[in-house]
Design a protein around this motif. Structure first.
Motif, PDB file in Angstrom:
ATOM      1  N   SER A 115       0.845  -1.185   0.000  1.00  0.00           N
ATOM      2  CA  SER A 115       0.000   0.000   0.000  1.00  0.00           C
ATOM      3  C   SER A 115       0.886   1.241   0.000  1.00  0.00           C
ATOM      4  O   SER A 115       2.075   1.193   0.299  1.00  0.00           O
ATOM      5  N   ASN A 145      -3.612   0.325  -3.254  1.00  0.00           N
ATOM      6  CA  ASN A 145      -4.235   0.367  -1.932  1.00  0.00           C
ATOM      7  C   ASN A 145      -4.263  -1.035  -1.322  1.00  0.00           C
ATOM      8  O   ASN A 145      -3.874  -2.025  -1.953  1.00  0.00           O
ATOM      9  N   SER A 146      -4.727  -1.117  -0.083  1.00  0.00           N
ATOM     10  CA  SER A 146      -4.681  -2.398   0.627  1.00  0.00           C
ATOM     11  C   SER A 146      -5.512  -3.480  -0.058  1.00  0.00           C
ATOM     12  O   SER A 146      -5.131  -4.652  -0.094  1.00  0.00           O
ATOM     13  N   VAL A 163       0.242  -3.968   4.048  1.00  0.00           N
ATOM     14  CA  VAL A 163      -1.015  -3.223   4.083  1.00  0.00           C
ATOM     15  C   VAL A 163      -1.088  -2.370   5.345  1.00  0.00           C
ATOM     16  O   VAL A 163      -0.365  -2.591   6.321  1.00  0.00           O
ATOM     17  N   GLU A 164      -2.037  -1.414   5.322  1.00  0.00           N
ATOM     18  CA  GLU A 164      -2.126  -0.423   6.393  1.00  0.00           C
ATOM     19  C   GLU A 164      -3.490  -0.375   7.065  1.00  0.00           C
ATOM     20  O   GLU A 164      -3.714   0.454   7.936  1.00  0.00           O
ATOM     21  N   SER A 174      -0.901 -12.707   8.461  1.00  0.00           N
ATOM     22  CA  SER A 174      -0.184 -11.443   8.616  1.00  0.00           C
ATOM     23  C   SER A 174       0.655 -11.415   9.878  1.00  0.00           C
ATOM     24  O   SER A 174       0.499 -12.245  10.770  1.00  0.00           O
ATOM     25  N   SER A 216      -8.358   2.069   0.430  1.00  0.00           N
ATOM     26  CA  SER A 216      -7.048   2.373   0.995  1.00  0.00           C
ATOM     27  C   SER A 216      -7.091   2.166   2.504  1.00  0.00           C
ATOM     28  O   SER A 216      -8.120   2.361   3.162  1.00  0.00           O
ATOM     29  N   GLY A 217      -5.943   1.791   3.086  1.00  0.00           N
ATOM     30  CA  GLY A 217      -5.868   1.607   4.518  1.00  0.00           C
ATOM     31  C   GLY A 217      -6.107   2.897   5.276  1.00  0.00           C
ATOM     32  O   GLY A 217      -6.766   2.913   6.321  1.00  0.00           O
TER      33      GLY A 217
END
Length: 306
Positions: A115, A145-146, A163-164, A174, A216-217
């Protein structure tokens, strides 16, 4: 040692065929004519070598080696087994070479999906460190994006992702690699830059902002923290674009602390405190469930947590 040593062990092939270590030892005995010399060549003690030969004889049900003060010689059965062993070891060497070729091909490239904030502000340093360890590995970086990162991983278009967002996308495992905070920033001329009191969360939620796109995160964390957002003033697809719009005075934005340090130091952006809301988030490395990173991907993951 001579004569029959008992009935052959029954069961699966793995139980009936000696392991490669035993076969390599037998080949060394045949070549060197000495159990002691063979033991030294394969890196074990002579008693261990004797034990391994006896174990193999029990497993096969035939005597393989006759020992005397003059050395060790193969029995007739041992000579025949040695011929078979040579073919097995040669096949194993070919197998090993093929497996190494597969590892070399895997290790020759690394596909990373990340991301935007991580791709722009953290990954360059990690990739430079990886290059020092693996100069021959070609790295490709896919920024998005995530949601896009998850899609790339699940489609086998990336080996490791970052990812965020607040949650781990379905189908991915994760690990948290870092922590981050989102902050509200504006150009110095914006009225919020001169506020004496922190911004209320409700006012932030009701104000049109310069925002990242859905998926997006950053957008996910902000939306969850505020319980909803006003219609965006501008919606952009990268952190750099959001930052540039905020610097230009287009309006307030919410960005990662990682992204705006230089702009705040040069007073091109001003941080606006917000009351009664946490905009903290975890940054995660992700990969398809059950497929722990290996090779260069594992090394990159280690570097992110070093």
């Amino acid at each position: 040692m001579s004569g029959d040593t008992g009935d052959a062990v029954t069961g699966s092939l793995a139980h009936r065929v000696p392991d490669l270590g035993a076969l390599e030892l037998l080949l060394a005995v045949a070549r060197l004519g000495s159990l002691g010399a063979a033991a030294r060549e394969v890196g074990i003690t002579q008693p261990a070598a004797s034990s391994r030969i006896r174990s193999m004889e029990r497993q096969l049900g035939v005597a393989l080696v006759d020992r005397s003060p003059r050395g060790s010689r193969l029995t007739d059965a041992g000579a025949l087994v040695t011929d078979w062993a040579r073919r097995i070891v040669e096949a194993a060497e070919a197998f090993d070479a093929g497996a190494q070729a597969l590892r070399d091909r895997r290790d020759s490239r690394l596909r990373v999906a990340a991301s935007m904030t991580i791709a722009e502000y953290l990954l360059p340093g990690w990739l430079l460190a990886l290059r020092a360890q693996r100069p021959d590995t070609a790295v490709s970086l896919l920024a998005g994006n995530s949601a896009a990162v998850a899609a790339r991983l699940l489609a086998d278009e990336a080996d490791l992702g970052f990812v965020e967002g607040l949650t781990v996308p379905t189908g991915l495992d994760s690990v948290v690699i870092a922590h981050d905070h989102l902050i509200v920033v504006t150009a110095p001329a914006h009225p919020w830059a001169r506020r004496r009191r922190p911004l209320a969360a409700a006012e932030l939620a009701s104000t049109p902002l310069i925002l990242r796109e859905k998926g997006s995160g950053t957008r996910q964390v902000l939306d969850a923290a505020l319980g909803g957002l006003a219609r965006p003033l501008i919606e952009l697809s990268s952190t750099t674009a959001v930052k540039a719009a905020a610097v230009s005075g287009a309006g307030p934005a919410v960005l990662s602390e990682l992204a705006v340090g230089e702009e705040m130091a040069m007073r091109r952006l001003v941080r606006v405190p917000v009351a009664d809301v946490s905009l903290a988030r975890d940054l995660r490395a992700v990969w398809p469930t059950g497929h722990r990173p290996v090779g260069p991907a594992r090394e990159l993951l280690s570097l992110t947590r070093g």
